[in-house]
Motif scaffolding. Structure first.
Motif, PDB file in Angstrom:
ATOM      1  N   LYS A  55      -2.699 -27.880 -41.195  1.00 35.75           N
ATOM      2  CA  LYS A  55      -3.651 -28.982 -41.373  1.00 35.75           C
ATOM      3  C   LYS A  55      -3.984 -29.634 -40.037  1.00 35.75           C
ATOM      4  CE  LYS A  55      -2.172 -32.924 -43.119  1.00 35.75           C
ATOM      5  NZ  LYS A  55      -1.682 -33.888 -44.138  1.00 35.75           N
ATOM      6  N   PHE A  56      -2.968 -29.865 -39.218  1.00 38.32           N
ATOM      7  CA  PHE A  56      -3.202 -30.520 -37.939  1.00 38.32           C
ATOM      8  C   PHE A  56      -3.917 -29.602 -36.949  1.00 38.32           C
ATOM      9  CE2 PHE A  56       0.442 -33.560 -38.951  1.00 38.32           C
ATOM     10  CZ  PHE A  56      -0.430 -34.597 -39.272  1.00 38.32           C
ATOM     11  N   LEU A  57      -3.631 -28.308 -36.984  1.00 36.97           N
ATOM     12  CA  LEU A  57      -4.371 -27.374 -36.128  1.00 36.97           C
ATOM     13  C   LEU A  57      -5.862 -27.443 -36.440  1.00 36.97           C
ATOM     14  CD1 LEU A  57      -1.993 -24.282 -36.258  1.00 36.97           C
ATOM     15  CD2 LEU A  57      -2.414 -25.721 -34.262  1.00 36.97           C
ATOM     16  N   ASP A  58      -6.194 -27.490 -37.729  1.00 40.76           N
ATOM     17  CA  ASP A  58      -7.604 -27.602 -38.125  1.00 40.76           C
ATOM     18  C   ASP A  58      -8.187 -28.945 -37.699  1.00 40.76           C
ATOM     19  OD1 ASP A  58      -7.604 -25.084 -39.265  1.00 40.76           O
ATOM     20  OD2 ASP A  58      -7.209 -25.814 -41.304  1.00 40.76           O
ATOM     21  N   LEU A  59      -7.408 -29.992 -37.873  1.00 43.26           N
ATOM     22  CA  LEU A  59      -7.908 -31.339 -37.603  1.00 43.26           C
ATOM     23  C   LEU A  59      -8.284 -31.517 -36.143  1.00 43.26           C
ATOM     24  CD1 LEU A  59      -8.372 -34.127 -38.960  1.00 43.26           C
ATOM     25  CD2 LEU A  59      -6.044 -34.730 -38.280  1.00 43.26           C
ATOM     26  N   ILE A  60      -7.487 -30.932 -35.242  1.00 44.92           N
ATOM     27  CA  ILE A  60      -7.786 -31.107 -33.812  1.00 44.92           C
ATOM     28  C   ILE A  60      -8.560 -29.925 -33.236  1.00 44.92           C
ATOM     29  CG2 ILE A  60      -5.783 -32.600 -33.505  1.00 44.92           C
ATOM     30  CD1 ILE A  60      -4.281 -30.339 -32.237  1.00 44.92           C
ATOM     31  N   GLY A  61      -8.857 -28.926 -34.068  1.00 46.94           N
ATOM     32  CA  GLY A  61      -9.667 -27.792 -33.625  1.00 46.94           C
ATOM     33  C   GLY A  61      -8.949 -26.860 -32.671  1.00 46.94           C
ATOM     34  N   ALA A  62      -7.641 -26.702 -32.825  1.00 49.14           N
ATOM     35  CA  ALA A  62      -6.860 -25.843 -31.931  1.00 49.14           C
ATOM     36  C   ALA A  62      -6.810 -24.416 -32.456  1.00 49.14           C
ATOM     37  CB  ALA A  62      -5.447 -26.395 -31.793  1.00 49.14           C
ATOM     38  N   LYS A  63      -6.826 -23.446 -31.534  1.00 47.37           N
ATOM     39  CA  LYS A  63      -6.853 -22.033 -31.902  1.00 47.37           C
ATOM     40  C   LYS A  63      -5.554 -21.302 -31.560  1.00 47.37           C
ATOM     41  CE  LYS A  63     -11.129 -22.424 -33.220  1.00 47.37           C
ATOM     42  NZ  LYS A  63     -11.433 -22.478 -34.681  1.00 47.37           N
ATOM     43  N   LYS A  64      -4.928 -21.655 -30.465  1.00 46.32           N
ATOM     44  CA  LYS A  64      -3.719 -20.938 -30.046  1.00 46.32           C
ATOM     45  C   LYS A  64      -2.718 -21.922 -29.442  1.00 46.32           C
ATOM     46  CE  LYS A  64      -3.924 -16.728 -28.592  1.00 46.32           C
ATOM     47  NZ  LYS A  64      -4.087 -15.474 -27.794  1.00 46.32           N
ATOM     48  N   ALA A  65      -1.490 -21.858 -29.935  1.00 48.77           N
ATOM     49  CA  ALA A  65      -0.470 -22.830 -29.554  1.00 48.77           C
ATOM     50  C   ALA A  65       0.657 -22.179 -28.759  1.00 48.77           C
ATOM     51  CB  ALA A  65       0.107 -23.492 -30.800  1.00 48.77           C
ATOM     52  N   LEU A  66       1.084 -22.871 -27.710  1.00 45.85           N
ATOM     53  CA  LEU A  66       2.325 -22.527 -27.031  1.00 45.85           C
ATOM     54  C   LEU A  66       3.399 -23.484 -27.529  1.00 45.85           C
ATOM     55  CD1 LEU A  66       3.872 -20.972 -24.752  1.00 45.85           C
ATOM     56  CD2 LEU A  66       3.328 -22.931 -23.271  1.00 45.85           C
ATOM     57  N   ILE A  67       4.506 -22.934 -28.019  1.00 45.14           N
ATOM     58  CA  ILE A  67       5.639 -23.763 -28.413  1.00 45.14           C
ATOM     59  C   ILE A  67       6.450 -24.096 -27.168  1.00 45.14           C
ATOM     60  CG2 ILE A  67       7.762 -23.868 -29.774  1.00 45.14           C
ATOM     61  CD1 ILE A  67       6.493 -21.832 -31.692  1.00 45.14           C
ATOM     62  N   VAL A  68       6.781 -25.357 -26.997  1.00 44.52           N
ATOM     63  CA  VAL A  68       7.633 -25.807 -25.892  1.00 44.52           C
ATOM     64  C   VAL A  68       8.886 -26.424 -26.501  1.00 44.52           C
ATOM     65  CG1 VAL A  68       7.853 -27.418 -23.960  1.00 44.52           C
ATOM     66  CG2 VAL A  68       5.712 -26.157 -24.303  1.00 44.52           C
ATOM     67  N   THR A  69      10.055 -25.926 -26.091  1.00 39.08           N
ATOM     68  CA  THR A  69      11.304 -26.368 -26.697  1.00 39.08           C
ATOM     69  C   THR A  69      12.450 -26.181 -25.711  1.00 39.08           C
ATOM     70  OG1 THR A  69      12.644 -26.176 -28.707  1.00 39.08           O
ATOM     71  CG2 THR A  69      11.817 -24.119 -27.753  1.00 39.08           C
ATOM     72  N   GLY A  70      13.672 -26.419 -26.163  1.00 39.36           N
ATOM     73  CA  GLY A  70      14.859 -26.238 -25.342  1.00 39.36           C
ATOM     74  C   GLY A  70      15.612 -24.981 -25.730  1.00 39.36           C
ATOM     75  N   ARG A  71      16.470 -24.533 -24.837  1.00 40.65           N
ATOM     76  CA  ARG A  71      17.190 -23.277 -25.046  1.00 40.65           C
ATOM     77  C   ARG A  71      18.109 -23.328 -26.265  1.00 40.65           C
ATOM     78  NH1 ARG A  71      17.975 -18.884 -21.912  1.00 40.65           N
ATOM     79  NH2 ARG A  71      16.979 -19.938 -20.132  1.00 40.65           N
ATOM     80  N   SER A  72      18.871 -24.392 -26.420  1.00 39.28           N
ATOM     81  CA  SER A  72      19.822 -24.461 -27.534  1.00 39.28           C
ATOM     82  C   SER A  72      19.115 -24.391 -28.879  1.00 39.28           C
ATOM     83  CB  SER A  72      20.652 -25.742 -27.453  1.00 39.28           C
ATOM     84  OG  SER A  72      21.509 -25.726 -26.336  1.00 39.28           O
ATOM     85  N   LEU A  73      18.041 -25.141 -29.015  1.00 37.68           N
ATOM     86  CA  LEU A  73      17.305 -25.137 -30.275  1.00 37.68           C
ATOM     87  C   LEU A  73      16.726 -23.758 -30.559  1.00 37.68           C
ATOM     88  CD1 LEU A  73      16.625 -27.305 -32.418  1.00 37.68           C
ATOM     89  CD2 LEU A  73      14.405 -27.557 -31.324  1.00 37.68           C
ATOM     90  N   TYR A  74      16.283 -23.073 -29.500  1.00 40.00           N
ATOM     91  CA  TYR A  74      15.685 -21.748 -29.658  1.00 40.00           C
ATOM     92  C   TYR A  74      16.732 -20.687 -29.975  1.00 40.00           C
ATOM     93  CZ  TYR A  74      13.036 -17.517 -28.610  1.00 40.00           C
ATOM     94  OH  TYR A  74      12.435 -16.279 -28.680  1.00 40.00           O
TER      95      TYR A  74
END
Length: 387
Positions: free
Chosen positions: A40-59
């Protein structure tokens, strides 16, 4: 015959300004809401491709990022993941993430985790805008701690010299926030509870932080009431998703999004935490556990009458009987904070983090902004008490 306590200090600051952040398009909250909220939020802001940014432990140690990846892949909006964001958002990781963002052809960041990846994402987008011009690109924040970085338009990160610096722009506030308590179940207990104390720090310091209007101070009172109840409940039953969801909402109330007419300085507890955190590798939540209670006690000596009133009135919301003395009430609040830290198992000392005592005058000077501040010697004594 029962009586009603009518103690209520008469705060008189009835002039101010409030504006909603320009950037935030929505906050979706509720256990399990990720799968519907992110598309829903991708559509709302008109985004097409996302880079996930996170930390090593969580990943590497949880499946949280994999859940986010799956939603993006289903939408054909997955642009990769960068998982080298460390504590306090070191600039080296930010530079690497900027490079990957451009290589992936991404147009939005989905930040997953605590304050470090969320602030790092703001810095990445800020630097990209400086490089390329044009409007700032957007961030969707999916927090898994209670640090509340997603509600601000500023970003703190650590430069090459190990000093914490900041950038700020109203457009840096995330465009969307997803509060899915199920995603917090993998957050280590100490990180979860200590960032809850960071939210307590936000709520308390907003009672005397410049330019915070009265309605947001009252939200801070509500946040304190919920945090004092639900943090111990979450420690007792870490799997209770409903309690965790209440805590995410309380963290939101503790730092309700707003635009300031001009820069509004943080309170002393936060300022000390910024100076201690990056330099001595102390997590931000733990710095709040260390500094907030003694800073509140210091306010009984140094704060304006207006600020003292706001602090003293917090006892009503914590269901603690007032003493009848405004200064004593502030000390009671300080003790309540200290007891909460202790009951959550989060008590620590500066000695544990190997902070040299000879550094304390400089830490106080940097936190206050000047060496000749009238309370400098009191702040040094405050720091000495943390050993």
């Amino acid at each position: 015959m029962s009586t009603v306590d009518t103690t209520n200090y008469d705060s008189t600051d009835l002039n101010g300004f409030y504006s909603w952040t320009e950037t935030l398009r929505g906050i979706q909250y509720g256990p399990g809401c990720l799968e519907t909220a992110l598309p829903k939020f991708l559509d709302l802001i008109g985004a097409k491709k996302a880079l996930i940014v996170t930390g090593r432990s969580l990943y590497e140690k949880t499946d949280v990022v994999k859940q986010v990846e799956a939603v993006l892949m289903k939408r054909d909006a997955y642009g990769g993941v960068f998982f080298e964001i460390g504590q306090h958002s070191p600039i080296a990781g930010i530079r690497k993430a900027q490079k990957l963002f451009k290589e992936a052809g991404a147009d939005v960041i989905v930040a997953v985790g605590g304050g470090s990846p969320i602030d790092a994402s703001k810095a990445i987008l800020y630097n990209l805008q400086k490089e390329n011009g044009g409007p700032l690109l957007k961030q969707i924040a999916i927090p898994t701690t209670l640090s509340a970085a997603e509600y601000t338009a500023g970003a703190g990160f650590t430069n090459d010299e190990g000093h914490k610096i900041a950038v700020a722009d109203p457009q840096l506030a995330p465009s969307a926030i997803i509060l899915d308590a199920k995603l917090t179940l993998a957050t280590p207990e100490r990180l979860w509870l200590s960032t809850g104390m960071r939210a307590v720090d936000h709520a308390v310091e907003n009672l005397y932080r410049p330019q915070v209007p009265p309605p947001l101070k009252h939200l801070g009172y509500a946040a304190l009431a919920d945090l004092f109840v639900n943090l111990p409940l979450s420690k007792a039953n870490p799997e209770d998703v409903n309690v965790r969801q209440k805590l995410q909402i309380a963290a939101w109330m503790s730092l309700w999004p707003q635009r300031f007419e001009k820069y509004s300085a943080v309170g002393l507890s936060h300022s000390l935490g910024h100076k201690l955190g990056a330099t001595y590798s102390i997590p931000h939540g733990i710095t709040s556990c260390l500094t907030l209670a003694p800073v509140v006690a210091l306010k009984a000596e140094t704060a304006s009458r207006e600020d003292k009133e706001w602090l003293a009135n917090a006892l009503f919301y914590l269901r603690i009987p007032p003493s009848g003395s405004i200064d004593k009430d502030i000390l009671i609040l300080s003790d309540a904070i200290r007891n909460l830290v202790r009951n959550l198992g989060l008590a620590s000392t500066l000695a544990e983090y190997k902070v040299p005592k000879e550094d304390l005058p400089l830490i106080a000077e940097k936190a206050l902004g000047r060496a000749d501040d009238p309370v400098h010697s009191k702040v040094v004594k405050l720091l000495e008490s943390l050993y």
